[in-house]
Design a protein around this motif. Structure first.
Motif, short mmCIF file in Angstrom:
data_model
loop_
_atom_site.label_atom_id
_atom_site.label_comp_id
_atom_site.label_asym_id
_atom_site.label_seq_id
_atom_site.Cartn_x
_atom_site.Cartn_y
_atom_site.Cartn_z
N LYS A 29 -11.46 -19.73 0.59
CA LYS A 29 -11.31 -18.47 -0.15
C LYS A 29 -12.35 -17.46 0.30
CE LYS A 29 -9.46 -20.71 -4.30
NZ LYS A 29 -9.69 -20.95 -5.75
N ASP A 30 -11.97 -16.18 0.21
CA ASP A 30 -12.88 -15.11 0.62
C ASP A 30 -14.17 -15.11 -0.19
OD1 ASP A 30 -11.04 -14.34 2.49
OD2 ASP A 30 -10.25 -12.66 1.33
N HIS A 60 -19.54 -16.19 6.02
CA HIS A 60 -18.30 -16.84 5.61
C HIS A 60 -17.70 -17.51 6.83
CE1 HIS A 60 -14.20 -17.48 4.16
NE2 HIS A 60 -14.66 -17.25 2.94
N LYS A 108 -14.84 -17.69 7.93
CA LYS A 108 -13.81 -16.93 8.64
C LYS A 108 -14.41 -16.08 9.77
CE LYS A 108 -10.26 -16.90 5.08
NZ LYS A 108 -9.43 -16.12 4.13
#
Length: 230
Positions: A166-167, A201, A203
């Motif tokens: 999740k972000d 993060h 990502k």
């Protein structure tokens, strides 16, 4: 003791600091500076040193004195430049290099997460998070005929983890009871002792490629690369 500002913020690229010790090497024409706090990460844990400047002077190398818990900053000397204890200096880390190192380092930790999620009985040994030839090494073995398949599976699990995190599930760190800093890539990461820099993060890693699994005596080496590495 040198306060390591990058422990709390790997994206702190500029800061001020006070010189606590300054020594000049006449043969090398360079200063060795100890600061009260720093944003510069010295090589260690398989991660290379940061690059950058201290008050417009190029940082040549960094070294850790573990006994004194200090970091020495070896700085190129411009003509007429000098440093003394108590001087206020300004630090600037090369942002492109720092982000590159952080992505590679976090990708190495991601290999650990993937290996654990797969239930592989590998015990972490050492790692090498340099742009050329990044790998994570474990105690363990894999039959030759299974290595390509397992490499692909580790890569699949790692990239799936990137996409499904999740972000709001940011990389975190905390200090354990014994004073060791632990880093968690996400809430599903059990944590790993670490003194390096990381992405905010997972990502930001974007995508990892597990290039191969290699047998090294009693170890298995997971070799990897990161996409779009500047």
């Amino acid at each position: 003791m040198t306060e390591r500002l990058y422990f709390n913020d790997s994206y702190c690229f500029e800061a001020s600091s006070l010189v606590t010790k300054a020594e000049f090497d006449t043969e090398k024409s360079e200063w060795s500076l100890v600061l009260d706090r720093t944003i510069f990460h010295p090589s260690g844990g398989g991660q290379p040193s940061d690059e950058g400047q201290i008050s417009s002077h190029r940082v040549l190398s960094l070294a850790t004195d573990k006994d004194l818990a200090i970091i020495r900053h070896n700085v190129a000397c411009k003509e007429g430049a000098s440093f003394s204890p108590g001087d206020l200096v300004f630090l600037k880390v090369d942002e492109v290099v720092r982000r590159r190192h952080a992505r590679l380092h976090s990708a190495g930790h991601l290999m650990d997460v993937a290996v654990r999620k797969m239930g592989l009985m590998f015990e972490p040994s050492k790692a090498y998070h340099y742009p050329e030839g990044s790998y994570v090494e474990y105690h363990g073995s894999v039959p030759v005929e299974e290595r390509e398949l397992i490499a692909k599976k580790i890569m699949s699990v790692a990239n799936e983890t990137i996409q499904k995190t999740k972000d709001t599930d940011l990389v975190k760190s905390r200090v354990g009871e014994d004073g060791t800093r632990l880093v968690f890539l996400s809430s599903e990461d059990i944590g790993c002792p670490c003194g390096g820099t990381h992405v905010k993060h997972v990502k930001e890693i974007e995508h990892v490629t597990v290039t191969r699994l290699v047998k090294k005596k009693k170890f298995i080496r997971v070799c990897y690369s990161v996409t779009n590495l500047q």
